[in-house]
Each structure stands twice: as C-alpha cells, then as structure tokens.
Design a protein around this motif. Structure first.
Motif, PDB file in Angstrom:
ATOM      1  N   PHE A  38       0.576  -1.324   0.081  1.00 35.47           N
ATOM      2  CA  PHE A  38      -0.020   0.091   0.060  1.00 35.47           C
ATOM      3  C   PHE A  38       0.881   1.306   0.022  1.00 35.47           C
ATOM      4  CE2 PHE A  38      -2.274   3.709   2.218  1.00 35.47           C
ATOM      5  CZ  PHE A  38      -3.495   3.587   1.650  1.00 35.47           C
ATOM      6  N   ALA A  39       2.035   1.190   0.911  1.00 35.01           N
ATOM      7  CA  ALA A  39       2.894   2.448   0.886  1.00 35.01           C
ATOM      8  C   ALA A  39       3.448   2.666  -0.481  1.00 35.01           C
ATOM      9  CB  ALA A  39       3.883   2.261   2.003  1.00 35.01           C
ATOM     10  N   ILE A  40       4.064   1.673  -1.059  1.00 38.36           N
ATOM     11  CA  ILE A  40       4.860   1.789  -2.245  1.00 38.36           C
ATOM     12  C   ILE A  40       3.664   2.337  -3.453  1.00 38.36           C
ATOM     13  CG2 ILE A  40       4.540  -0.494  -3.372  1.00 38.36           C
ATOM     14  CD1 ILE A  40       7.788   1.644  -3.115  1.00 38.36           C
ATOM     15  N   GLU A  41       2.625   1.761  -3.387  1.00 35.19           N
ATOM     16  CA  GLU A  41       1.507   2.308  -4.503  1.00 35.19           C
ATOM     17  C   GLU A  41       1.141   3.632  -4.145  1.00 35.19           C
ATOM     18  OE1 GLU A  41      -1.800  -0.447  -4.076  1.00 35.19           O
ATOM     19  OE2 GLU A  41      -0.624  -2.045  -4.801  1.00 35.19           O
ATOM     20  N   GLU A  42       1.039   4.171  -2.907  1.00 36.90           N
ATOM     21  CA  GLU A  42       0.977   5.513  -2.740  1.00 36.90           C
ATOM     22  C   GLU A  42       1.845   6.305  -3.150  1.00 36.90           C
ATOM     23  OE1 GLU A  42      -0.353   8.545   1.037  1.00 36.90           O
ATOM     24  OE2 GLU A  42      -0.165   6.301   1.358  1.00 36.90           O
ATOM     25  N   ALA A  43       3.216   5.869  -2.780  1.00 35.77           N
ATOM     26  CA  ALA A  43       4.404   6.674  -3.278  1.00 35.77           C
ATOM     27  C   ALA A  43       4.461   6.670  -4.895  1.00 35.77           C
ATOM     28  CB  ALA A  43       5.492   5.828  -2.767  1.00 35.77           C
ATOM     29  N   GLU A  44       4.186   5.584  -5.404  1.00 34.99           N
ATOM     30  CA  GLU A  44       4.210   5.861  -7.002  1.00 34.99           C
ATOM     31  C   GLU A  44       3.223   6.747  -7.172  1.00 34.99           C
ATOM     32  OE1 GLU A  44       3.123   1.744  -7.844  1.00 34.99           O
ATOM     33  OE2 GLU A  44       5.281   1.217  -7.719  1.00 34.99           O
ATOM     34  N   ARG A  45       2.040   6.855  -6.722  1.00 33.99           N
ATOM     35  CA  ARG A  45       0.851   8.031  -7.321  1.00 33.99           C
ATOM     36  C   ARG A  45       1.499   9.325  -6.944  1.00 33.99           C
ATOM     37  NH1 ARG A  45      -2.669   4.272  -4.720  1.00 33.99           N
ATOM     38  NH2 ARG A  45      -2.697   5.417  -3.033  1.00 33.99           N
ATOM     39  N   VAL A  46       2.206   9.704  -5.765  1.00 30.74           N
ATOM     40  CA  VAL A  46       2.939  11.014  -5.389  1.00 30.74           C
ATOM     41  C   VAL A  46       4.029  11.300  -6.693  1.00 30.74           C
ATOM     42  CG1 VAL A  46       4.255  12.056  -3.837  1.00 30.74           C
ATOM     43  CG2 VAL A  46       2.173  10.631  -3.008  1.00 30.74           C
ATOM     44  N   VAL A  47       4.940  10.343  -6.824  1.00 31.03           N
ATOM     45  CA  VAL A  47       5.955  10.389  -7.740  1.00 31.03           C
ATOM     46  C   VAL A  47       5.323  10.711  -9.248  1.00 31.03           C
ATOM     47  CG1 VAL A  47       7.818   9.571  -8.904  1.00 31.03           C
ATOM     48  CG2 VAL A  47       7.633   9.248  -6.371  1.00 31.03           C
ATOM     49  N   ALA A  48       4.048   9.943  -9.697  1.00 33.19           N
ATOM     50  CA  ALA A  48       3.768  10.389 -10.716  1.00 33.19           C
ATOM     51  C   ALA A  48       3.204  11.729 -11.013  1.00 33.19           C
ATOM     52  CB  ALA A  48       2.276   9.242 -11.086  1.00 33.19           C
ATOM     53  N   LEU A  49       2.555  12.280 -10.016  1.00 32.09           N
ATOM     54  CA  LEU A  49       2.086  13.511 -10.096  1.00 32.09           C
ATOM     55  C   LEU A  49       2.958  14.546  -9.959  1.00 32.09           C
ATOM     56  CD1 LEU A  49      -0.902  13.151  -7.668  1.00 32.09           C
ATOM     57  CD2 LEU A  49      -1.168  13.388 -10.064  1.00 32.09           C
ATOM     58  N   GLY A  50       4.340  14.190  -9.763  1.00 33.03           N
ATOM     59  CA  GLY A  50       5.457  15.007 -10.063  1.00 33.03           C
ATOM     60  C   GLY A  50       5.852  15.687  -8.778  1.00 33.03           C
ATOM     61  N   GLY A  51       5.434  15.003  -7.596  1.00 36.03           N
ATOM     62  CA  GLY A  51       5.995  15.451  -6.302  1.00 36.03           C
ATOM     63  C   GLY A  51       7.024  14.484  -5.747  1.00 36.03           C
ATOM     64  N   GLY A  52       7.539  15.081  -4.624  1.00 38.90           N
ATOM     65  CA  GLY A  52       8.223  14.299  -3.750  1.00 38.90           C
ATOM     66  C   GLY A  52       7.488  14.021  -2.423  1.00 38.90           C
ATOM     67  N   LYS A  53       7.973  14.582  -1.451  1.00 38.07           N
ATOM     68  CA  LYS A  53       7.025  14.537   0.005  1.00 38.07           C
ATOM     69  C   LYS A  53       5.944  15.496  -0.325  1.00 38.07           C
ATOM     70  CE  LYS A  53       7.306  15.168   4.940  1.00 38.07           C
ATOM     71  NZ  LYS A  53       6.431  14.085   4.978  1.00 38.07           N
ATOM     72  N   GLU A  54       4.667  15.205  -0.055  1.00 41.16           N
ATOM     73  CA  GLU A  54       3.462  15.905  -0.056  1.00 41.16           C
ATOM     74  C   GLU A  54       3.744  17.010   1.180  1.00 41.16           C
ATOM     75  OE1 GLU A  54       0.216  13.288  -1.624  1.00 41.16           O
ATOM     76  OE2 GLU A  54       0.693  12.653   0.600  1.00 41.16           O
TER      77      GLU A  54
END
Length: 221
Positions: free
Chosen positions: A204-220
């Motif tokens: 779950f954590a890596i899937e969430e991280a993939e979404r964040v990175v795909a949106l062009g972000g690092g730490k939210e």
C-alpha cells in the motif's frame, strides 16, 4: 591429545549425513542443535555456505544458536570475508539470531552495500539488530544510500531496517524524497509511510508513493 571416541562418532555421523538427501541433512542439523557439540561448529558453519535447501540452512542456523556464542561468533565473523555470497549471507543471518553485539564491528559498509542482494539484505537486518546506542545515525546514513535499489522484496527489507532505527532516519528520508531518481523518491516516500503507519503495509505504501511521484511530487506538503 586424541579426540574421545564418542566425539569422533558425532562428527563422523554429521559428515556422513551431508552425502544424503535433504531429510537426512535436516535430521543431522536437528541432532547437532539438540545435543550441542563444540566440535561441530566448524562443520555447521561450512555447511551453511553450501547447503542448497532453505529449510536445512534454517536448521543449521538454529543449531549454531544452541552453541556458546564465544565459540560461534568468531567463526561466523571470519565467514563474512568469504568470496561465496551464500557464506556471507548465512553467517550474517546467524549472527542476527545470536544477537551478540561483539559482532557489530564486523558489519562493514562493504557488506551493507554488497552487490549480492541476499547478502545486503542480511547485513541490513543484522546491523539494525546489533547497532549500539548512538550508532544509529551513521548506520542510517549508509542504509539511505541504498534507497531505490533492487527488487520490491529487497526494498521492503531496507525499509524495515530503516524503520527499526526509529525517527533518526526521518531527515534522510525527507531529503531522499527530492532525489532526481524516481525510484529513490518512491522508496523514500513509502518508507516514510511505513514509519508513520506501520499497519499500512509496504505494498500500500509503495503504491501511494508511486501516485505521488507520478504527479510530479516528492514529499507531500
């Protein structure tokens, strides 16, 4: 001085079993742990380096933990210099089970960054278990250099090792969330999530991280 006959028989029985099938080798390892005999320590360590079956290796490790640490730990530390990757990884695994902090100085940066993933993963687990108080920041700095490396399973092992070090890793993870490499960013974000919510699970954590990175972000923010 001659070896007592019963000791000779014990050693010979263990050696003979190594020519048999997995079940025979498993029974031999079980017997070696059930009735510890210091004369078998060298044989047990050497067998760990070449035993092909995981469950037999696990029993060999158990047998070694049944022997006195002052006798096993130096022999296992010596094995960390082996050219055989399985010898290094199994010795590390066994040291983590024994939990003797005298082994800590032998967990070198070379092992923590070993090219063989099994060795590196075993080194991370062992280092996280044996690190002395005050040594966490230095260890965390080395482990953070491995973010983004390896398979999903390897990344989970690293995340667990980092999480075991506690909040000292947070500044390193925050810095890694802006790394140019998206693999590093994903892994850092996922590890942060695990630290914040250990029950979330790595997938779950890596899937969430993939979404964040795909949106062009690092730490939210």
């Amino acid at each position: 001085m001659a070896m007592p006959e019963h000791d000779t028989d014990t050693l010979r029985a263990f050696q003979t079993a190594q020519d048999g099938g997995p079940s025979m080798r498993l029974r031999a390892a079980l017997a070696a742990g059930t009735t510890p005999d210091p004369r078998l320590i060298g044989e047990l360590v050497e067998r760990c380096a070449i035993e092909p079956e995981f469950y037999v290796r696990d029993m060999l490790t158990w047998a070694l933990t049944r022997h006195p640490a002052p006798l096993t730990v130096p022999r296992l530390i010596a094995e960390l210099r082996s050219e055989r990757a399985q010898a290094r990884s199994q010795a590390l695994h066994t040291l983590s089970k024994i939990g003797d902090r005298r082994a800590w100085p032998a967990i070198t940066r070379a092992l923590l960054t070993d090219a063989d993933e099994e060795v590196a993963r075993a080194a991370w687990r062992t280092a996280a278990a044996l690190v002395p108080e005050g040594g966490e920041p230095e260890l965390a700095a080395v482990l953070a250099t491995q973010l983004g490396c390896g398979t999903r399973e390897t990344q989970l092992s690293l995340s667990r090792a980092l999480a075991a070090l506690g909040t000292v890793v947070m500044p390193l993870l925050r810095a890694a969330t802006t790394d140019p490499d998206p693999r590093v960013r994903r892994h850092a974000i996922a590890t942060e999530r695990l630290l914040e919510d250990p029950d979330a699970g790595f997938e779950f954590a890596i899937e969430e991280a993939e979404r964040v990175v795909a949106l062009g972000g690092g730490k939210e923010e």
